[in-house]
Design an enzyme around this catalytic site. Sequence first.
Site, PDB file in Angstrom:
ATOM      1  CG  HIS A  75      -9.202   0.310  -0.528  1.00 11.32           C
ATOM      2  ND1 HIS A  75      -8.668   0.106   0.680  1.00 11.32           N
ATOM      3  CD2 HIS A  75     -10.592   0.523  -0.325  1.00 11.32           C
ATOM      4  CE1 HIS A  75      -9.391  -0.003   1.531  1.00 11.32           C
ATOM      5  NE2 HIS A  75     -10.655   0.417   1.167  1.00 11.32           N
ATOM      6  CG  MET A 106      -8.030   7.258   2.539  1.00 11.26           C
ATOM      7  SD  MET A 106      -7.338   7.289   4.138  1.00 11.26           S
ATOM      8  CE  MET A 106      -6.561   5.666   3.935  1.00 11.26           C
ATOM      9  CB  SER A 155      -0.860   0.138   1.359  1.00 10.83           C
ATOM     10  OG  SER A 155      -1.485   1.259   1.407  1.00 10.83           O
ATOM     11  CG  MET A 209     -11.303   3.686   1.986  1.00  9.52           C
ATOM     12  SD  MET A 209      -9.658   3.582   2.875  1.00  9.52           S
ATOM     13  CE  MET A 209      -8.449   3.382   1.474  1.00  9.52           C
ATOM     14  CG  MET A 211     -11.561  -2.741   5.173  1.00 13.78           C
ATOM     15  SD  MET A 211     -10.243  -2.594   4.265  1.00 13.78           S
ATOM     16  CE  MET A 211      -9.224  -1.167   5.224  1.00 13.78           C
ATOM     17  CG  ASP A 231      -6.250  -2.669   3.090  1.00 15.49           C
ATOM     18  OD1 ASP A 231      -5.142  -2.354   3.739  1.00 15.49           O
ATOM     19  OD2 ASP A 231      -6.803  -1.844   2.386  1.00 15.49           O
ATOM     20  CG  HIS A 286      -3.654  -1.496  -1.549  1.00 18.66           C
ATOM     21  ND1 HIS A 286      -5.053  -2.133  -2.176  1.00 18.66           N
ATOM     22  CD2 HIS A 286      -4.052  -0.833  -0.566  1.00 18.66           C
ATOM     23  CE1 HIS A 286      -5.869  -1.853  -1.413  1.00 18.66           C
ATOM     24  NE2 HIS A 286      -5.583  -0.905  -0.384  1.00 18.66           N
ATOM     25  CG  ASP A 331      -5.015   2.477   0.810  1.00 24.09           C
ATOM     26  OD1 ASP A 331      -5.934   1.706   0.744  1.00 24.09           O
ATOM     27  OD2 ASP A 331      -3.888   2.094   1.017  1.00 24.09           O
TER      28      ASP A 331
HETATM   29  C1  DX5 Z   1      -6.328   1.663   5.464  1.00 25.64           C
HETATM   30  C2  DX5 Z   1      -5.915   1.375   4.068  1.00 25.64           C
HETATM   31  C3  DX5 Z   1      -4.814   0.213   4.133  1.00 25.64           C
HETATM   32  C4  DX5 Z   1      -3.631   0.840   4.813  1.00 25.64           C
HETATM   33  C5  DX5 Z   1      -2.664  -0.495   5.298  1.00 25.64           C
HETATM   34  O1  DX5 Z   1      -7.379   2.414   5.323  1.00 25.64           O
HETATM   35  O2  DX5 Z   1      -6.900   0.606   3.184  1.00 25.64           O
HETATM   36  O3  DX5 Z   1      -4.532  -0.068   2.699  1.00 25.64           O
HETATM   37  O4  DX5 Z   1      -2.784   1.514   4.079  1.00 25.64           O
HETATM   38  O5  DX5 Z   1      -1.652  -0.193   5.903  1.00 25.64           O
HETATM   39  P1  DX5 Z   1      -0.983  -1.093   6.962  1.00 25.64           P
HETATM   40  O6  DX5 Z   1      -0.244  -2.045   6.261  1.00 25.64           O
HETATM   41  O7  DX5 Z   1       0.044  -0.374   7.515  1.00 25.64           O
HETATM   42  O8  DX5 Z   1      -2.130  -1.375   7.978  1.00 25.64           O
HETATM   43 ZN    ZN Z   2      -6.351  -0.078   1.335  1.00 22.09          ZN
END
Ligand code: DX5
Ligand code: ZN
Length: 233
Positions: free
Chosen positions: A74, A39, A10, A76, A145, A187, A35, A37
């Site tokens: 991903h 947000m 990620s 969010m 998750m 994840d 990956h 992310d």
């Molecule tokens: C959290 C993300 C994850 C996050 C995982 O909302 O979706 O992808 O980056 O990070 P680690 O591996 O540090 O938990």
């Molecule tokens: Zn993620």
Amino acid sequence: MMKNFRIAPSLLSADFARLGDEVRAVIDAGADFIHFDVMDNHYVPNLTVGPLVAQAIKPYCKRADGSAVPLDVHLMVEPVDELAQMFAKAGADIISFHPEASRHVDRTLQLIRDAGCRAGLVFNPATGLDMLDHVMDKLDLVLIMSVNPGFGGQSFIPEALRKTALVRQRLDAWRERGGREVLLEVDGGIKTDNIAAVAAAGADTFVAGSAIFGQKDYRAVIGAMRAELARVV
Ligand code: DX5
Ligand code: ZN
């Protein structure tokens, strides 16, 4: 025979001032997916990156031999549809979203597939799996998750193992009924010392942010993770 496991670093824990180099380095170190992310400070209390950044890193998502490494987006965000389409245009290969963030989940899945991407549904720690029952034919990936979404570096929630096993059963049953293969990704909080347990529960794809980017030697971490996975039958 060893199962086909995928490690998906990620970028959330990467150095954002050098993102292209980070993508290249983690692919050289053996990453199977990148990956990404997204947000929006609305669905989750954090704000990260948009389609412009996805588009900027897309040319880096390939190995030295030129083969492509899938860009695993991903989302969010809420609402989902417009951004999903923007990420498809930006070069996403896989787009997953949280069902509670879309008013019409089936439509959103279809829209992602129509845009030429693989589509995934993401289940938060407290979210039930009912949503799966009626959309299996439109799914390419299920993402469980194992932390609450919003931040890297959180601790793995053990209940996610039980949930992963439940999804594994459903996906296997779906395949037996003639359905296609659906990836099962987990994840949040995955490290070298728990990745084998996540695999044993039935996952085939593992997101890891802080565990990989928090170390200097990405190859050593990914190698250690693969060695752990090799022990899982
Ligand atoms: C959290 C993300 C994850 C996050 C995982 O909302 O979706 O992808 O980056 O990070 P680690 O591996 O540090 O938990
Ligand atoms: Zn993620």
